[in-house]
Design an enzyme around this catalytic site. Structure first.
Site, PDB file in Angstrom:
ATOM      1  N   LYS A 116       0.892  -1.391   0.131  1.00  3.78           N
ATOM      2  CA  LYS A 116       0.048  -0.101   0.000  1.00  3.78           C
ATOM      3  C   LYS A 116       0.878   1.481  -0.075  1.00  3.78           C
ATOM      4  O   LYS A 116       0.342   2.231  -0.721  1.00  3.78           O
ATOM      5  CB  LYS A 116      -0.925  -0.110   1.066  1.00  3.78           C
ATOM      6  N   GLU A 200      -1.068   8.489   8.470  1.00  3.69           N
ATOM      7  CA  GLU A 200      -1.801   9.256   7.581  1.00  3.69           C
ATOM      8  C   GLU A 200      -2.599  10.316   8.594  1.00  3.69           C
ATOM      9  O   GLU A 200      -3.324   9.757   9.483  1.00  3.69           O
ATOM     10  CB  GLU A 200      -2.904   8.311   6.773  1.00  3.69           C
ATOM     11  N   HIS A 235     -15.866  -3.049   7.423  1.00  5.24           N
ATOM     12  CA  HIS A 235     -14.998  -3.052   6.251  1.00  5.24           C
ATOM     13  C   HIS A 235     -15.502  -3.883   5.439  1.00  5.24           C
ATOM     14  O   HIS A 235     -14.842  -4.430   4.408  1.00  5.24           O
ATOM     15  CB  HIS A 235     -13.604  -3.193   6.609  1.00  5.24           C
ATOM     16  N   ARG A 292      -8.239  -6.588  -8.827  1.00  6.34           N
ATOM     17  CA  ARG A 292      -8.791  -7.776  -9.044  1.00  6.34           C
ATOM     18  C   ARG A 292     -10.488  -7.331  -9.731  1.00  6.34           C
ATOM     19  O   ARG A 292     -10.665  -6.158  -9.865  1.00  6.34           O
ATOM     20  CB  ARG A 292      -9.422  -8.637  -8.077  1.00  6.34           C
TER      21      ARG A 292
HETATM   22  C1  MV4 Z   1      -8.864   6.006   6.364  1.00 12.63           C
HETATM   23  C2  MV4 Z   1      -9.877   6.431   7.058  1.00 12.63           C
HETATM   24  C3  MV4 Z   1      -9.986   7.789   7.559  1.00 12.63           C
HETATM   25  N1  MV4 Z   1      -8.760   8.573   7.206  1.00 12.63           N
HETATM   26  N2  MV4 Z   1      -7.798   6.783   6.185  1.00 12.63           N
HETATM   27  C4  MV4 Z   1     -10.163   1.431   6.277  1.00 12.63           C
HETATM   28  C5  MV4 Z   1      -9.859   0.479   5.030  1.00 12.63           C
HETATM   29  C6  MV4 Z   1      -8.907   1.011   4.382  1.00 12.63           C
HETATM   30  N3  MV4 Z   1      -8.824   0.412   3.028  1.00 12.63           N
HETATM   31  C7  MV4 Z   1      -8.928   2.434   4.469  1.00 12.63           C
HETATM   32  N4  MV4 Z   1      -9.742   2.643   5.835  1.00 12.63           N
HETATM   33  C8  MV4 Z   1      -9.932   3.877   6.203  1.00 12.63           C
HETATM   34  N5  MV4 Z   1      -8.936   4.731   5.870  1.00 12.63           N
HETATM   35  C9  MV4 Z   1      -7.754   8.072   6.567  1.00 12.63           C
HETATM   36  N6  MV4 Z   1      -6.499   8.664   6.484  1.00 12.63           N
HETATM   37  C10 MV4 Z   1     -11.319   5.692   7.305  1.00 12.63           C
HETATM   38  C11 MV4 Z   1     -11.027   4.442   6.720  1.00 12.63           C
HETATM   39  C12 MV4 Z   1     -12.125   3.673   7.032  1.00 12.63           C
HETATM   40  C13 MV4 Z   1     -12.907   3.261   5.937  1.00 12.63           C
HETATM   41  C14 MV4 Z   1     -12.595   3.252   4.533  1.00 12.63           C
HETATM   42  C15 MV4 Z   1     -13.314   2.729   3.529  1.00 12.63           C
HETATM   43  C16 MV4 Z   1     -14.492   2.143   3.828  1.00 12.63           C
HETATM   44  C17 MV4 Z   1     -15.045   2.047   5.204  1.00 12.63           C
HETATM   45  C18 MV4 Z   1     -14.092   2.452   6.153  1.00 12.63           C
HETATM   46  C19 MV4 Z   1     -14.541   2.227   7.381  1.00 12.63           C
HETATM   47  C20 MV4 Z   1     -13.896   2.904   8.461  1.00 12.63           C
HETATM   48  C21 MV4 Z   1     -12.779   3.347   8.130  1.00 12.63           C
END
Ligand code: MV4
Length: 506
Positions: A116, A200, A235, A292
């Site tokens: 990532k 982040e 998630h 994918r």
């Molecule tokens: C984040 C975020 C808030 N701020 N990054 C969770 C899974 C990963 N793929 C990225 N995620 C997140 N990253 C920053 N800087 C909040 C999440 C996140 C989230 C992102 C996508 C879909 C659902 C989520 C649920 C909780 C937190």
């Protein structure tokens, strides 16, 4: 030339790929574990081979076994579906070594997108906006503290090799950061084998919006618009739709071009997805590429009219994408509900076992991708997704009403499902208003409403439909049409016996 494809997967996605093969006149080869010997994908494929015991580690994840079968049956290509080996660079390498086309990105790209932090660095340099944060691995906590001071708290600690939201930790201040750093690196080491972390800036109340990408081996790349995937739980996405209620055509073109930049920067091949976080000010930040074909790809298929699996085969054959960005038009609206065999009234506890009977809805604008049939079994060994209900409408409200109708007609006997949750959401004012975020379910207390919906629908809708269908078939066989039943008030009571005795063959 691809004339035979082995599908290294199971369930609805294996069936989806087999159907595309059949349309294209390509031979399909299924593989199956002992648990899946009677499964639909095995029945539908032209050939099927056992790969091992039920556990994924001994079956659908066995790289060499799958390659050996593909070689033996002379398959030209392997479609990995999603999950299992779909983003495994070693598997892509093994295919290449065996002279088999892996329908997906190169192993090199899979290695990059699987890291990532590295992927973030490469795309950032290409001019893709990413979330402010560290620009490389953080070996020690002091470096993390420095960066956090610079970008400001709250911050998130993320595992460079993690995924699906695992290993993410929030820190509101330096003290918390120091505490969490220790725990997060240990956890990452155990879970992903590598402890590397990055920092982040934390973005509150975000939406998850992603863009479908395709890129061919000639370097042509384009996007197939966005999907709004904000309704999720821990998630796991639950509902996806296109278009997103907060993306207008200017934003679509702008962020879509950024997604294409990410595809070019990673030398992406075939179908993929650029994932963005959108904050409440409307800023988009690229976070990762999913390398994918995704679960939610039908949403894009319904609004673009493009069959992504057929396009994948076309690109894997070395041909150019047969259209340009400007040829594409986003038509209407599509909404998908992921129907999982889980109990939404009991913390989504997985539910498995025989499905003695089921009714799959259909009708205008309805598509159901599923492995279910009356008499099938939902295994406890694999993902709980049993069906995807996707509705297309000319606009959001038509799609929503079609989803709602189809949910009411859906009947799955023997296992609990998330259907009552979706019925609740389809009538929720915030959903209808498009007021979505990744904390949508908690923010609008959706779970508190599910129970009453589940009870009501169990009585009125589902039973009545199944009862009516079965009564009809029983009476017709006896030579009495249903019109002879004049008791309109208590049809269910009267037909209940038929349903039960019919199901158990007594
Ligand atoms: C984040 C975020 C808030 N701020 N990054 C969770 C899974 C990963 N793929 C990225 N995620 C997140 N990253 C920053 N800087 C909040 C999440 C996140 C989230 C992102 C996508 C879909 C659902 C989520 C649920 C909780 C937190």
């Amino acid at each position: 030339m691809i004339s035979k494809i082995l599908i290294a997967n199971r369930g609805e996605i294996a069936i989806r790929v087999i159907r595309a093969c059949r349309e294209l006149g390509i031979k399909s080869v299924a593989v199956y574990s002992d648990e899946d010997a009677q499964a639909m994908h095995v029945r539908l494929a032209d050939e099927a081979y056992r790969i091992g015991p039920p556990s994924p580690a001994e079956s659908y994840l066995k790289i060499q076994k799958i390659i050996d079968i593909a070689t033996k049956v002379d398959a030209d290509a392997i479609h990995p579906g999603y999950g299992f080996l779909s983003e495994n660079s070693d598997f892509a390498d093994a295919c290449e070594k065996a002279g088999i086309i892996f329908i997906g990105p190169t192993s090199e790209t899979l290695r990059l997108t699987g890291d990532k932090m590295k992927c973030k660095g490469v795309t950032r340099k290409a001019g893709v906006p990413v979330v402010p944060g560290s620009d490389g691995t953080l070996e020690e906590v002091e470096k993390a503290v420095d960066i956090a001071e610079e970008i400001g708290y709250p911050i998130l600690l993320k595992s460079a090799y993690g995924g699906g939201g695992r290993g993410i930790r929030l820190a509101n201040n330096e003290k918390q950061l120091r505490q969490e750093f220790e725990m997060a690196s240990m956890e990452a080491k155990t879970a992903f084998g590598r402890s590397a972390l990055y920092v982040e800036k934390f973005l509150p109340r975000i939406r998850h919006i992603e863009f479908q990408l395709i890129r061919d081996s000639h370097g042509n790349a384009l996007h197939l618009f966005e999907r709004e995937c904000s309704i999720q739980r821990r998630h796991q996405k639950l509902i996806e739709m296109s278009p997103s209620p907060v993306v207008n055509s200017e934003t679509r073109n702008r962020i879509g071009s950024i997604a294409v930049k990410a595809a070019n920067a990673t030398n992406y091949l075939n179908a993929g997805t650029a994932e963005f976080l959108r904050d409440d000010k409307g800023n988009f930040y690229f976070i990762e590429i999913n390398s994918r074909l995704q679960v939610e790809h039908p949403v894009t298929e319904l609004v673009t009219g493009i069959d992504l699996v057929k396009l994948q085969k076309h690109i894997a054959s070395g041909k150019e994408i047969p259209f340009k960005q400007n040829d594409l038009k986003l038509n209407g609206c599509a909404i998908e509900c992921r129907i999982n065999a889980e109990d939404p009234l009991n913390d989504f506890a997985p539910s498995s076992g025989p499905v003695p009977n089921c009714t799959i809805p259909y009708g205008p604008g309805i598509r159901v991708d599923t492995y279910l049939f009356a008499g099938c079994t939902v295994s406890g060994y694999y993902d709980s997704l049993v069906a995807k209900l996707i509705a297309w409408g000319r606009d959001f409200d038509e799609a929503r009403r079609r989803v709602k109708n189809a949910l009411n007609e859906f009947y799955i006997e023997g296992v609990n499902t998330t259907i009552p949750l979706y019925k609740t959401i389809m009538d929720d004012p915030a959903f209808i208003a498009g007021d979505l975020s990744t904390d949508y379910l908690e923010r609008f207390k959706i779970f508190e409403k599910v129970e009453s919906v589940a009870k009501a629908s169990a009585k009125d809708n589902v039973d009545a439909i199944v009862a009516a269908a079965l009564l009809h078939s029983v009476l017709v066989r006896r030579g009495n049409g249903p019109e002879q039943n004049t008791n309109k008030q208590s049809k269910w009571k009267e037909t209940g016996r038929f349903v039960r005795s019919f199901s158990y063959g007594i």
